[in-house]
Motif scaffolding. Structure first.
Motif, short mmCIF file in Angstrom:
data_model
loop_
_atom_site.label_atom_id
_atom_site.label_comp_id
_atom_site.label_asym_id
_atom_site.label_seq_id
_atom_site.Cartn_x
_atom_site.Cartn_y
_atom_site.Cartn_z
N GLY A 177 0.82 -1.20 0.00
CA GLY A 177 0.00 0.00 0.00
C GLY A 177 0.85 1.25 0.00
O GLY A 177 2.08 1.21 -0.17
N PHE A 178 0.19 2.38 0.19
CA PHE A 178 0.85 3.68 0.24
C PHE A 178 1.09 4.05 1.69
O PHE A 178 0.16 4.05 2.51
CB PHE A 178 0.00 4.74 -0.45
N ASN A 182 8.85 5.71 3.86
CA ASN A 182 9.38 4.45 3.36
C ASN A 182 9.37 3.43 4.49
O ASN A 182 10.14 3.56 5.45
CB ASN A 182 10.80 4.66 2.84
N PRO A 183 8.51 2.39 4.43
CA PRO A 183 8.41 1.45 5.55
C PRO A 183 9.69 0.65 5.77
O PRO A 183 9.91 0.11 6.85
CB PRO A 183 7.24 0.54 5.15
N GLY A 184 10.55 0.58 4.74
CA GLY A 184 11.82 -0.12 4.91
C GLY A 184 12.83 0.67 5.70
O GLY A 184 13.81 0.10 6.21
N ARG A 191 0.48 2.94 6.98
CA ARG A 191 -0.16 2.68 5.70
C ARG A 191 -1.56 3.30 5.70
O ARG A 191 -2.30 3.22 6.67
CB ARG A 191 -0.26 1.17 5.45
N PHE A 192 -1.90 3.90 4.58
CA PHE A 192 -3.24 4.46 4.38
C PHE A 192 -4.15 3.38 3.79
O PHE A 192 -3.79 2.74 2.80
CB PHE A 192 -3.20 5.65 3.43
N ASP A 193 -5.30 3.17 4.40
CA ASP A 193 -6.28 2.25 3.82
C ASP A 193 -7.00 2.89 2.63
O ASP A 193 -7.38 2.20 1.69
CB ASP A 193 -7.33 1.83 4.86
N ARG A 194 -7.16 4.20 2.71
CA ARG A 194 -7.96 4.90 1.70
C ARG A 194 -7.44 6.32 1.52
O ARG A 194 -7.09 6.99 2.49
CB ARG A 194 -9.43 4.92 2.15
N THR A 238 -1.40 -2.91 -3.84
CA THR A 238 -1.40 -4.04 -2.92
C THR A 238 -0.21 -4.94 -3.19
O THR A 238 0.41 -4.86 -4.26
CB THR A 238 -2.72 -4.84 -3.05
N GLN A 239 0.11 -5.79 -2.20
CA GLN A 239 1.24 -6.72 -2.32
C GLN A 239 0.96 -7.71 -3.44
O GLN A 239 -0.09 -8.34 -3.49
CB GLN A 239 1.44 -7.47 -1.00
#
Length: 368
Positions: A177-178, A182-184, A191-194, A238-239
């Protein structure tokens, strides 16, 4: 977010990193089989599916034993020429095993920038989908140079979604997701669901590409989302590296949905209605009743043609009393429209000397 099950036409973007093993340069056959299982599942419930797939250069460079790292333009084009055959063959075999017909469509940026080519692409995709085929779209890397390249398949996928009138676009990515960062690199990134609007704050959160094979980062995904949303198409990130990525998304896998306002049809009508007309068609009462009943405008109902317009231009549709009924995108230029006005569709080819389209303005290309 509205369930994927509500979609009637879906575009799915597949990146090289998902389709090709980075180290070996081989096709990830098991992953492709799972994706095609998902496609077959969607098709079984009447959903049209278009796949926008990278992978030709990544496959071709392994076959040609090209070095790792950046390739020259000529090397990339040679790799694409070899890899595209393998890629198309793999999709054809996997879809045929599920009773589906694959179709290959290769595009460049010029095909969407030029109105005539855009309309040809739109008509071809529409016909393929009506016939039940699954178009496999890729950039035509064998001929595209920097001046006519999309540059990444995120934006190509968005353009295909807009062209095909899709109501949902799915970007299968190497992240789920967005994120706000940077999650890494940032453990606090969320993460934004929407996302309902792409604001300057959202844009500032976009990062750079992390994948060694993919050229598309979050910045290009936001560009894709902006284009899709403006056309009434929802978009999901999505993944993608699970064996059944679309089934996983439907089952509630992590994703960010970028939500559009209105439907593709509503947004397209609004776009047409805002265009500056280049000419006029006067139609008779029978044609007026037909188009208000949802039919296309046929040459037989046209009594007058004026203006200097080309195929794909917006033109006014005028009733017998002189009132403006709406705008439409013409499928003929002014000269040919003048030659076929008042004629039945079955004699148009004899008059023009080439295979003709039955409608002068298709019902999907009208705004009242």
């Amino acid at each position: 977010m509205a369930a994927l099950s509500k979609a009637r036409r879906v575009v799915v973007k597949i990146g090289s990193a998902l389709l090709v093993d980075r180290a070996a340069g081989h096709l990830r056959a098991e992953w492709l089989e799972g994706l095609c299982d998902d496609v077959a599942r969607l098709r079984a419930r009447g959903v049209n599916v278009v796949l926008v797939s990278s992978g030709s250069i990544a496959l071709g460079r392994g076959t040609l034993d090209l070095p790792q790292g950046a390739l020259t333009l000529e090397q990339s084009q040679a790799a694409a020429a070899v890899g595209q055959i393998r890629l198309a063959g793999a999709y054809q075999a996997a879809l045929a095993a599920r009773g589906l017909t694959a179709a290959q469509v290769l595009l460049t940026l010029e095909d969407s920038a030029d109105r005539r080519r855009y309309l040809n692409t739109r008509a071809t995709l529409e016909q393929l989908l009506r016939l039940g085929a699954v178009p496999i779209v890729n950039e035509n890397d064998t001929v595209a140079t920097d001046e006519i390249r999309y540059g990444d398949n995120d934006r190509l996928a968005a353009q295909v979604a807009v062209t095909a009138g899709a109501d949902q676009l799915i970007l299968l990515s190497d992240v789920d997701g967005f994120y706000s960062g940077n999650p890494g690199l940032d453990a606090a990134a969320r993460r934004f669901d929407r996302v309902d609007a792409i604001t300057p704050e959202i844009e500032a959160m976009a990062g750079d590409p992390l994948s060694g094979l993919s050229k598309g980062g979050m910045k290009t995904k936001l560009m894709a989302a902006r284009a899709a949303m403006a056309a009434g198409c929802d978009m999901a990130i999505t993944q993608g590296d699970v064996l059944r990525p679309i089934a996983a998304l439907e089952a509630g896998a992590n994703a960010t949905w970028f939500t559009a306002q209105g439907t593709p049809q509503q947004r397209r009508k609004a776009w047409i209605g805002a265009m500056k007309p280049k000419g006029r068609l006067v139609i008779d009462a029978g044609a007026q009743r037909a188009i208000h009943g949802g039919s296309s405008l046929l040459p037989a109902g046209v009594t007058g043609v004026s203006g200097a317009f080309r195929r794909g231009d917006a033109i006014e549709i005028i009733g017998e009393a002189g009132e403006t009924l709406g705008l439409g995108l013409t499928r003929y230029d002014a000269a040919d429209a003048g030659r076929i006005k008042g004629l039945r569709s079955d004699v148009i080819e004899d008059v023009l000397g080439y295979p003709a389209r039955a409608a002068l303005i298709h019902r999907d290309d009208m705004a009242f």
